[in-house]
Write an enzyme that holds these catalytic residues in place. Structure first.
Site, PDB file in Angstrom:
ATOM      1  N   PRO A  31      71.350  11.903  33.332  1.00  0.00           N
ATOM      2  CA  PRO A  31      70.759  11.746  34.886  1.00  0.00           C
ATOM      3  C   PRO A  31      72.063  13.056  35.229  1.00  0.00           C
ATOM      4  CG  PRO A  31      70.871   9.606  34.399  1.00  0.00           C
ATOM      5  CD  PRO A  31      71.851  10.484  33.201  1.00  0.00           C
ATOM      6  N   PHE A  43      65.629  11.672  30.097  1.00  0.00           N
ATOM      7  CA  PHE A  43      64.837  12.493  28.744  1.00  0.00           C
ATOM      8  C   PHE A  43      64.358  13.278  27.208  1.00  0.00           C
ATOM      9  CE2 PHE A  43      65.570  14.841  33.724  1.00  0.00           C
ATOM     10  CZ  PHE A  43      64.816  13.880  33.877  1.00  0.00           C
ATOM     11  N   PRO A  51      69.958  28.483  19.532  1.00  0.00           N
ATOM     12  CA  PRO A  51      68.874  29.835  19.084  1.00  0.00           C
ATOM     13  C   PRO A  51      67.755  29.444  17.820  1.00  0.00           C
ATOM     14  CG  PRO A  51      71.162  31.073  18.554  1.00  0.00           C
ATOM     15  CD  PRO A  51      71.496  29.537  19.196  1.00  0.00           C
ATOM     16  N   GLU A  75      67.358  25.784  18.717  1.00  0.00           N
ATOM     17  CA  GLU A  75      66.061  25.185  19.527  1.00  0.00           C
ATOM     18  C   GLU A  75      64.945  25.958  20.196  1.00  0.00           C
ATOM     19  OE1 GLU A  75      66.548  22.131  22.973  1.00  0.00           O
ATOM     20  OE2 GLU A  75      68.038  22.858  21.566  1.00  0.00           O
ATOM     21  N   LEU A 109      38.587  30.564  33.268  1.00  0.00           N
ATOM     22  CA  LEU A 109      37.837  31.067  33.106  1.00  0.00           C
ATOM     23  C   LEU A 109      36.413  30.137  32.512  1.00  0.00           C
ATOM     24  CD1 LEU A 109      38.728  33.952  30.334  1.00  0.00           C
ATOM     25  CD2 LEU A 109      37.790  34.310  32.705  1.00  0.00           C
ATOM     26  N   GLU A 138      65.809  29.852  34.875  1.00  0.00           N
ATOM     27  CA  GLU A 138      67.161  30.726  35.187  1.00  0.00           C
ATOM     28  C   GLU A 138      68.094  30.796  34.600  1.00  0.00           C
ATOM     29  OE1 GLU A 138      63.135  29.777  37.427  1.00  0.00           O
ATOM     30  OE2 GLU A 138      64.790  27.986  36.064  1.00  0.00           O
TER      31      GLU A 138
END
Length: 390
Positions: free
Chosen positions: A134, A162, A246, A248, A343, A373
């Protein structure tokens, strides 16, 4: 674009594609919308991948894998799942294949590999990696989960969030702080199993997208594990994570590119099937320009991601290379899917169309595995270091 026509792939890759496509058509596509409705992919889908040889392609044959250290085979799996619009399943499979299995395969002792790799490779066991907390996402040195020695054992305490495959996982690789005074060398990796006392799962998290993909909170209350659960050497946890980022991040870049290509293909076909003002929508100049721009961006991005894949195969993919691939491809995915949905007009907003689900599912791609970022910061630091050495 037909990937099988590119020199990037060889005949053995084309043969593998046929089997993957058959697997997706047989085991994934007929059930995928049902999984979306129940907000969970059935475990049987992972076992089916193992039985079909779609899972564990890079694992040695001694542990039940395909025995080929060629990431192009994984690239094909990502392409076929993207074409089928099966993003939630693809994400869960990627964590198993590109994160959990490599950690065990590369860091595990012979005993540990024999204990966990066959089940992970067959898909009968599901894996998860528990890093994020968290209060600690991209800044892993802020990890508060601890592993405290108790004789020859460790007591793991903390909370993770997560966590992909968290609800159904059997084998969880956990990052924990083992020495609060050792800085970056104060972290280690452990394997926790679902039946361990003190381990529990929180709620299955409700997300914007990837609704069928299992994401959860995990809790560790003095989970007692033996020395046989320490993965690699004590104190090297952060180094192990950095060394494997790298792969991942390339995995996310590949998934992003494949998803964008699939969305473009759906939109391109749609505008030449639908008419407006007595002509194909695709014959309007503004639409043709949109298609031209998207296809060009996709082909340029594919060239970079394919080159990064070949670097991975050679063992020369750097963290900076992977960061470039990850941020660019995932941001491209947002742009391409957004323009492709446009579209479709109003139909693009209907979840019965795969383009709508792809739009919803794509949003996480610029966040997990390190935000855009953070990727730019990694690249920027490298640029600064090189400039200062001149």
């Amino acid at each position: 674009m037909n990937p099988s026509e590119m020199s990037f792939y060889q005949p053995d890759h084309d043969a593998f594609r046929v089997s993957v496509r058959e697997f997706v058509q047989r085991e994934i596509s007929p059930f995928y919308l049902e999984w979306e409705e129940q907000h969970l992919v059935d475990r049987t889908a992972f076992a089916a991948a193992g039985a079909a040889g779609v899972l564990g392609t890079r694992v040695e044959e001694a542990y039940g894998g395909g025995g080929t250290d060629d990431y192009r085979f994984r690239f094909i799996v990502a392409e076929e799942l993207a074409s089928a619009g099966a993003a939630s399943y693809s994400a869960g499979l990627a964590v198993q294949e590109d994160i959990v299995i490599p950690y065990v395969m590369e860091l595990g002792s012979e005993e540990q590999k024999r204990r966990w790799l066959p089940g992970l490779t067959s898909g009968n066991q599901l894996g998860a990696i528990a890093m994020t907390e968290p209060g600690a996402g991209s800044d892993l040195q802020g990890t508060r989960t601890t592993a405290v020695r108790d004789g020859d054992e460790w007591l793991i305490s903390g909370q993770k969030t997560f966590i992909t495959n968290g609800i159904q996982s059997d084998t969880i690789v956990v990052l924990a702080r083992t020495n609060p005074d050792a800085g970056s060398r104060g972290f280690s990796l452990f394997v926790v199993e679902a039946g361990d006392s003190g381990f529990s799962r929180g709620r299955k998290l409700d997300k914007i997208g990837l609704v069928a993909q299992d994401t959860a909170e995990l809790f560790f209350e003095k989970v007692r594990v033996g020395r046989d659960r320490l993965l690699g050497e004590e104190g090297n946890g952060l180094r192990y994570l950095m060394e494997r980022l790298p792969l991942e991040r390339l995995s996310i870049a590949v998934a992003a590119l494949c998803s964008a290509e699939a969305a473009y293909g759906w939109a391109r076909d749609y505008v030449f099937e639908r008419q407006a003002f007595s002509q194909d929508v695709g014959d309007f100049q503004t639409v043709r320009f949109t298609l031209a721009e998207i296809e060009t961006e996709l082909e340029v991005t594919r060239a970079y991601v394919e080159a990064a894949t070949l670097k991975l195969n050679r063992g020369s993919l750097t963290a900076v290379d992977a960061a470039k691939a990850k941020w660019w491809a995932s941001e491209l995915q947002q742009r391409v899917i957004n323009r492709s949905l446009q579209l479709f007009g109003g139909y693009g907003y209907m979840l019965e169309y795969p383009i709508a689900r792809a739009y919803r599912d794509a949003r996480i791609q610029t966040i997990y595995g390190g935000t855009t970022e953070i990727m730019k910061e990694i690249i920027g630091r490298d640029i600064a270091a090189r400039a200062k050495r001149r």
